[in-house]
Design an enzyme around this catalytic site. Structure first.
Site, PDB file in Angstrom:
ATOM      1  N   ASP B 353       0.830  -1.219   0.000  1.00 45.16           N
ATOM      2  CA  ASP B 353       0.000   0.000   0.000  1.00 45.16           C
ATOM      3  C   ASP B 353       0.859   1.262   0.000  1.00 45.16           C
ATOM      4  OD1 ASP B 353      -2.337  -1.599   0.377  1.00 45.16           O
ATOM      5  OD2 ASP B 353      -1.756  -1.802   2.467  1.00 45.16           O
ATOM      6  N   SER B 378       2.317   6.774   0.695  1.00 50.86           N
ATOM      7  CA  SER B 378       1.518   5.886   1.534  1.00 50.86           C
ATOM      8  C   SER B 378       0.096   5.996   1.021  1.00 50.86           C
ATOM      9  CB  SER B 378       1.608   6.330   2.991  1.00 50.86           C
ATOM     10  OG  SER B 378       0.723   5.580   3.762  1.00 50.86           O
ATOM     11  N   ARG B 379      -0.434   4.891   0.495  1.00 46.44           N
ATOM     12  CA  ARG B 379      -1.736   4.985  -0.191  1.00 46.44           C
ATOM     13  C   ARG B 379      -2.921   4.993   0.756  1.00 46.44           C
ATOM     14  NH1 ARG B 379       0.734   0.908  -3.722  1.00 46.44           N
ATOM     15  NH2 ARG B 379       1.947   2.100  -5.203  1.00 46.44           N
ATOM     16  N   VAL B 380      -2.783   4.415   1.907  1.00 42.17           N
ATOM     17  CA  VAL B 380      -3.940   4.380   2.804  1.00 42.17           C
ATOM     18  C   VAL B 380      -3.679   5.047   4.145  1.00 42.17           C
ATOM     19  CG1 VAL B 380      -4.956   2.293   1.819  1.00 42.17           C
ATOM     20  CG2 VAL B 380      -3.335   2.081   3.668  1.00 42.17           C
TER      21      VAL B 380
END
Lengths: 123, 519
Positions: B353, B378-380
């Site tokens: 992620d 950081s995707r989430v």
């Protein structure tokens, strides 16, 4: 292709008929000659040796700790599906018998029992 | 003595020969940690088998070395199976009896593992005796499905300002740490583990550090550091050193995941660091080639992507119905010459992620941690970032990216306008603020206060060269004089109006005092 030939011969050998086996091999050699594939013969023999070794390793084998236990052991093993002609004496079993065939093992020896108890007590 | 005799007598009395037959095989050939076994026609994939060294020995010989050697079935073939040997392969010989265990490879799990160093089979290797864990868990298990999961919404503070401000990690996230050797990948992971000490005990994650293919001296040093910092109280180390068989190196991350899942299913949070998956991939390649599986790109087997995806997919934040626990994964990948487009790095980048990319150039320039902000993401995690951190760190990433561009431009032009110079100085100051040595993770409230000072112009009067020293003094000052505000930020996880007012007053006072001292 070598596998195919080997498997065909293996199936013939399963009949345990010497005449049928000899005929099969003669036919195979004739076929290989006519197809110009005689070079494959050593490889086929090698594969067959492997098959034989595998069969030998997995053959029915009954062991007893003492000669006097042989008859009862063979009977008991046969009841559980392992049919052997005779039992081999293996004193390391201490008492009892064990039988194996085609990857199946039945162990009714005192050695196994003692090891089992030793492991349970020491762990 | 009496009790021993009684115990033995009890065992003998209760013993009865096992009526049933068991399935066995015979070792046909062995070499390079792989055994070819005839028989075992009903064995399942990933099933454990036992190489029985006692079968063809006398009882006296068997008792000298009764320990079984385990194997793992990995190839099911027409006339037998191939298994990797999970122990001393030199003891395996042709014709040896192999027993089926009718269970998938499992390891002991539980609270008693905390504070211990174990191998991938769960056996203690720290010389403190058996772990005493009674529960076991399969090493391989299916990841939780969509329904069982909740969105990542709780932050996992690393204590590293640059990460917490710009690349926040949430509990249940999979964040890759990637970079060349010696760029500080392990340091970020270890600082993260050490930083969990500042978390309240009730919400503190259990940390599992999985060392794969590393020097034992490095792992020993690391364990000593964790012990010294009090981090072993909530940590478990799983080690498969470079000297361990490839099979154990391949299994180590799965063992770490299984241990972590145990805590996750109890509703707790767990963090697992896989250091590193490049070495695991190499071990798996070695095993696959020895198992005669067809090689693919870079000679890795075709299922190398699945190997990593099924491992990392086990990281999750569970729904409330499932207990609300989480398993956060920090896989590490080592690149060669900064090449992130190689096979394994691209695979793991696409699975995770987000990634923290560490650059050798930045490391050599003295930046710590040497994070390349431009390609780190950081995707989430931003959904899990605290309000306080969001408020203070909102624009940092953009400003730093702009600074990097201007810095490159500066190399060609010596004549810069005032505005550009100002931006460059601000960028340099911010870079200095985010500089942080190894082993000094900061509590989240301190990070927020420092970044608040930097982004609100309190440090603008200092040159970039001075900022590092000023920041250290500011940290001491805030810890001494602004404890109340820091506690308020920690508890509320935001900088409320009254906290902001007090913090500004404290910062004004610090600047005035510092200026006076400088004279």
């Amino acid at each position: 292709m070598i596998d195919d030939y080997t498997r065909l011969l293996e199936a013939t050998a399963e009949l345990e008929d010497k005449e049928a086996s000899d005929a099969a091999i003669t036919k195979l050699i004739m076929h290989l000659k006519s197809a110009g594939r005689m070079k494959m013969l050593p490889a086929i023999a090698r594969e067959l040796r492997k098959v034989a070794a595998r069969r030998h390793a997995l053959r029915p084998y009954v062991e007893v700790a003492h000669e006097k236990e042989a008859a009862a052991a063979l009977r008991a093993a046969a009841q559980m599906g392992i049919i052997a002609r005779h039992a081999h004496v293996n004193h390391s079993l201490i008492h009892g018998w064990r039988a194996r065939s085609k990857g199946k093992l039945i162990d009714h020896s005192a050695k196994r029992a003692l090891l089992h108890i030793y492991q349970k007590v020491t762990v | 003595m009496q009790s021993i005799i009684e115990r033995i007598e009890k065992e003998i009395a209760s013993w009865a020969p096992e009526a049933g037959a068991e399935e066995t095989g015979v070792v046909r050939a062995t070499g390079d940690g792989i055994a070819e076994i005839d028989g075992l026609s009903k064995a399942a994939m990933s099933e454990m088998v036992l190489f029985d060294p006692t079968f063809d020995r006398t009882l006296a010989e068997a008792l000298k070395d009764p320990l079984p050697i385990y194997g793992l079935v990995l190839n099911l073939e027409e006339d037998g199976v191939r298994a990797v040997i999970l122990g001393d392969a030199s003891k395996i010989h042709e014709g040896m009896l192999v027993r089926r265990l009718n269970r998938l490879l499992s390891i002991p799990v539980g609270d008693s593992l905390v504070g211990r160093v174990v191998n991938p089979l769960g056996e203690a290797v720290d010389g403190k005796g058996p772990t005493g864990a009674t529960q076991t868990r399969p090493i391989e298990s299916e990841a939780y499905g969509v329904i069982d999961r909740a969105s990542v919404n709780v932050p996992l503070h690393t204590g590293v300002k640059a990460v917490d401000a710009m690349i926040p990690i949430g509990r249940g996230q999979r964040e890759l740490i990637i970079g060349d050797r010696g760029t500080g990948k392990t340091s970020i992971a270890i600082d993260t583990i050490i930083n969990q000490k500042s978390e309240p005990a009730a919400t503190r994650p259990i940390c599992i550090y999985v060392a794969i293919g590393q020097k034992e001296s490095k792992t020993a040093k690391l364990v000593a550091e964790l012990e010294e910092r009090g981090a072993m109280d909530y940590s478990i180390v799983v080690t498969a050193p470079a000297s361990a068989p490839a099979a154990l190196q391949f299994l180590a991350p799965f063992a770490g995941a299984a241990i972590g899942e145990h805590f996750m299913e109890q509703g707790k949070d767990a963090l697992v660091v896989y250091d590193d998956l490049s070495k695991q991939a190499v071990a798996y390649r070695q095993m696959s080639l020895l198992l005669r599986r067809p090689p693919g790109r870079e000679a890795y087997p075709g299922d190398i992507f699945y190997l990593h995806s099924r491992l990392l997919e086990r990281a999750a934040k569970l729904s409330k119905e499932k207990g609300g626990g989480s398993l956060t994964a920090l896989p590490i990948i080592e690149t060669q010459e900064g090449d992130v487009s190689a096979y394994i790095p691209t695979n793991v980048i696409s699975i995770t992620d987000g990634q923290i990319y560490l650059e050798a150039n930045l490391f050599n320039k003295g930046q710590r941690p040497a994070i390349n902000v431009g390609i780190s993401v950081s995707r989430v995690g931003s959904a899990a970032q605290t309000k306080a951190m969001k408020k203070v760190a909102g624009k940092i990433k953009l400003e730093l990216a702009q600074f990097r561009e201007l810095e490159a431009f500066m190399q060609f032009s010596s004549d810069l306008d005032a505005e550009t110079k100002k931006r460059i100085d601000a960028g340099r100051r911010m870079t200095e603020i985010l500089n942080q040595g190894r082993g000094v993770p900061l509590p989240f409230e301190m990070e927020a206060a420092i970044i608040f000072a930097a982004t609100n112009g309190y440090l603008d009067s200092f040159s970039p060269e001075e900022v590092g020293a000023v920041e250290k003094k500011l940290q001491d000052y805030l810890a001494r004089e602004a404890g109340g505000v820091l506690i308020a930020i920690k508890e509320s996880k935001e900088i409320r109006e009254e906290s902001e007012k007090t913090l500004r007053e404290k910062l004004d006072a610090f600047i005035a005092r510092y200026a006076k001292l400088q004279g």
